[in-house]
Design a protein around this motif. Structure first.
Motif, PDB file in Angstrom:
ATOM      1  N   ASN A  76       1.304   9.011  -5.173  1.00 50.25           N
ATOM      2  CA  ASN A  76       2.638   9.448  -5.014  1.00 50.25           C
ATOM      3  C   ASN A  76       2.570   9.973  -3.474  1.00 50.25           C
ATOM      4  O   ASN A  76       1.741  11.007  -3.117  1.00 50.25           O
ATOM      5  CB  ASN A  76       3.001  10.362  -5.899  1.00 50.25           C
ATOM      6  CG  ASN A  76       3.209   9.914  -7.103  1.00 50.25           C
ATOM      7  OD1 ASN A  76       3.644   8.940  -7.273  1.00 50.25           O
ATOM      8  ND2 ASN A  76       2.995  10.736  -8.348  1.00 50.25           N
ATOM      9  N   TYR A  77       3.401   9.430  -2.743  1.00 51.86           N
ATOM     10  CA  TYR A  77       3.653  10.013  -1.399  1.00 51.86           C
ATOM     11  C   TYR A  77       4.800  10.100  -0.920  1.00 51.86           C
ATOM     12  O   TYR A  77       5.905   9.400  -1.467  1.00 51.86           O
ATOM     13  CB  TYR A  77       2.932   8.873  -0.203  1.00 51.86           C
ATOM     14  CG  TYR A  77       1.614   8.888  -0.529  1.00 51.86           C
ATOM     15  CD1 TYR A  77       0.635   9.317   0.628  1.00 51.86           C
ATOM     16  CD2 TYR A  77       0.933   7.901  -1.321  1.00 51.86           C
ATOM     17  CE1 TYR A  77      -0.710   9.208   0.550  1.00 51.86           C
ATOM     18  CE2 TYR A  77      -0.495   7.624  -1.439  1.00 51.86           C
ATOM     19  CZ  TYR A  77      -1.433   8.250  -0.447  1.00 51.86           C
ATOM     20  OH  TYR A  77      -2.535   8.360  -0.359  1.00 51.86           O
ATOM     21  N   LEU A  78       5.339  11.070  -0.015  1.00 50.80           N
ATOM     22  CA  LEU A  78       6.561  11.249   0.655  1.00 50.80           C
ATOM     23  C   LEU A  78       6.314  11.163   1.935  1.00 50.80           C
ATOM     24  O   LEU A  78       5.680  12.149   2.658  1.00 50.80           O
ATOM     25  CB  LEU A  78       7.009  12.655   0.361  1.00 50.80           C
ATOM     26  CG  LEU A  78       8.485  12.937   0.820  1.00 50.80           C
ATOM     27  CD1 LEU A  78       9.458  12.400   0.526  1.00 50.80           C
ATOM     28  CD2 LEU A  78       8.793  14.487   0.552  1.00 50.80           C
ATOM     29  N   PHE A  79       7.033  10.296   2.528  1.00 48.05           N
ATOM     30  CA  PHE A  79       7.237  10.091   3.913  1.00 48.05           C
ATOM     31  C   PHE A  79       8.352  10.843   4.550  1.00 48.05           C
ATOM     32  O   PHE A  79       9.355  10.754   4.134  1.00 48.05           O
ATOM     33  CB  PHE A  79       7.428   8.651   4.592  1.00 48.05           C
ATOM     34  CG  PHE A  79       6.123   7.888   4.254  1.00 48.05           C
ATOM     35  CD1 PHE A  79       4.990   8.265   3.717  1.00 48.05           C
ATOM     36  CD2 PHE A  79       6.053   6.188   4.567  1.00 48.05           C
ATOM     37  CE1 PHE A  79       3.904   7.416   3.505  1.00 48.05           C
ATOM     38  CE2 PHE A  79       5.114   5.700   4.309  1.00 48.05           C
ATOM     39  CZ  PHE A  79       3.879   6.265   3.761  1.00 48.05           C
ATOM     40  N   VAL A  80       8.170  11.737   5.456  1.00 46.96           N
ATOM     41  CA  VAL A  80       9.380  12.688   6.294  1.00 46.96           C
ATOM     42  C   VAL A  80       9.563  12.039   7.441  1.00 46.96           C
ATOM     43  O   VAL A  80       8.593  11.909   8.474  1.00 46.96           O
ATOM     44  CB  VAL A  80       8.633  14.151   6.302  1.00 46.96           C
ATOM     45  CG1 VAL A  80       9.794  14.799   6.945  1.00 46.96           C
ATOM     46  CG2 VAL A  80       8.274  14.395   4.731  1.00 46.96           C
ATOM     47  N   ILE A  81      10.776  11.762   8.005  1.00 48.73           N
ATOM     48  CA  ILE A  81      10.999  11.245   9.390  1.00 48.73           C
ATOM     49  C   ILE A  81      11.816  12.430  10.036  1.00 48.73           C
ATOM     50  O   ILE A  81      13.083  12.962   9.431  1.00 48.73           O
ATOM     51  CB  ILE A  81      11.879   9.881   9.098  1.00 48.73           C
ATOM     52  CG1 ILE A  81      11.405   9.250   7.867  1.00 48.73           C
ATOM     53  CG2 ILE A  81      12.010   9.154  10.446  1.00 48.73           C
ATOM     54  CD1 ILE A  81      10.011   8.637   8.531  1.00 48.73           C
ATOM     55  N   VAL A 105       1.739  15.878  -4.555  1.00 42.55           N
ATOM     56  CA  VAL A 105       2.264  14.698  -3.807  1.00 42.55           C
ATOM     57  C   VAL A 105       1.770  14.809  -2.519  1.00 42.55           C
ATOM     58  O   VAL A 105       1.673  15.970  -1.898  1.00 42.55           O
ATOM     59  CB  VAL A 105       3.701  14.571  -3.866  1.00 42.55           C
ATOM     60  CG1 VAL A 105       4.340  13.644  -2.857  1.00 42.55           C
ATOM     61  CG2 VAL A 105       4.507  14.471  -5.249  1.00 42.55           C
ATOM     62  N   THR A 106       1.154  13.667  -1.876  1.00 43.74           N
ATOM     63  CA  THR A 106       0.685  13.849  -0.245  1.00 43.74           C
ATOM     64  C   THR A 106       1.997  13.569   0.363  1.00 43.74           C
ATOM     65  O   THR A 106       2.850  12.661   0.169  1.00 43.74           O
ATOM     66  CB  THR A 106      -0.372  12.733  -0.128  1.00 43.74           C
ATOM     67  OG1 THR A 106      -1.514  12.956  -0.943  1.00 43.74           O
ATOM     68  CG2 THR A 106      -0.582  12.709   1.477  1.00 43.74           C
ATOM     69  N   VAL A 107       2.417  14.652   1.411  1.00 43.90           N
ATOM     70  CA  VAL A 107       3.536  14.265   2.426  1.00 43.90           C
ATOM     71  C   VAL A 107       3.131  14.040   3.648  1.00 43.90           C
ATOM     72  O   VAL A 107       1.958  14.961   4.079  1.00 43.90           O
ATOM     73  CB  VAL A 107       4.062  15.991   2.312  1.00 43.90           C
ATOM     74  CG1 VAL A 107       5.334  15.697   3.400  1.00 43.90           C
ATOM     75  CG2 VAL A 107       4.510  16.267   0.882  1.00 43.90           C
TER      76      VAL A 107
END
Length: 270
Positions: A76-81, A105-107
């Motif tokens: 599970n990953y969250l990409f932050v822009i 979760v890896t951010v």
């Protein structure tokens, strides 16, 4: 909340060839848009968890990301822009807050400015205007490759990053798990939206003169026509209301939007 009607000025395209990101890039030439962004208050944020990492990208350059790695192995990953200011300490702090609140979760905060951070609105306008679609996609694709084919990827972004949050979810293909866009320019190509595999949470501001309620309404209509699920929340606030360095920061709207975002992400990153 109800979505009122508001007109949107047609703009000449430049910079990026992706619809939506094109129009947002053109806003860097709009003096009113530039002036509407008060320069961010100073913040010095240090983390013992976040790490800066350089990745090889397909264009022969390197891509910069800021990673907060989950304590236990996870897909599970969250990409932050980031916003138009760049991957600054505000984005790093928000990334760490999401990291703690989401659990295992890896951010990863993705840097579309190649380590350039704006401290004035003139710098921000210049950096946003000079982002090319090819370079941005190379950076995003390098990050997708880095997390691997088994990763479930959710995305979130604000302002400039709101539009690129949606584009990142499109690039992630079947790995896309959910997309949150805060007052970012939507994708307007219905055929492209039909390829989206993620549900979208759109968070917008009623007083936004650029990502207007009419723009949001048109986006929601196209998403539904493409058979995609979208949840829209429009707050009694102005553009960039969730940025604490903004004098127009709206605490109540920000807290509600954040709680809604957490629920959305937790439902999709299980």
């Amino acid at each position: 909340m109800l979505v009122p009607t508001f007109s949107f000025a047609q703009m000449k395209m430049s910079c990026c060839s992706t619809p939506g990101t094109q129009e947002f890039a053109m806003l860097s030439k709009d003096k009113d848009f530039v002036k509407s962004h008060e320069e961010p208050l100073p913040l010095n944020f240090k983390s013992d968890l976040g790490k800066d990492i350089m990745l090889p990208s397909a264009d022969g350059k390197e891509a910069h990301i800021y990673e907060l790695k989950a304590a236990k192995p996870t897909n599970n990953y969250l990409f932050v822009i980031h916003e138009w200011w760049g991957l600054n300490d505000y984005i790093k702090r928000e990334s760490e807050k999401l990291y703690h609140d989401l659990g295992n979760v890896t951010v990863i905060a993705i840097d579309l400015y190649d380590k350039q951070i704006a401290t004035t609105r003139e710098e921000a306008a210049n950096y946003m205007n000079t982002v090319t679609e090819a370079r941005a996609k190379a950076i995003i694709n390098a990050t997708i490759k880095y997390v691997g084919a088994n990763a479930q990827i959710a995305t979130v972004g604000w302002c400039f990053g709101g539009g690129w949050s949606l584009q990142t979810s499109l690039l992630a293909g079947k790995q896309a798990a959910g997309c949150i866009m805060y007052y970012g320019m939507p994708e307007k190509d219905e055929a492209k939206l039909a390829t989206l595999h993620a549900d979208v949470l759109g968070i917008f501001a009623k007083e936004d003169k650029w990502i207007t309620p009419q723009v949001v309404d048109e986006f929601a209509t196209k998403m539904k026509a493409a058979g995609k699920k979208i949840t829209v929340k429009i707050y009694e606030a102005d553009h960039a209301f969730a940025n604490p360095s903004n004098p127009k920061f709206n605490k109540a709207a920000t807290e509600d939007a954040y709680a809604t975002s957490l629920t959305f992400l937790k439902d999709r990153l299980k």
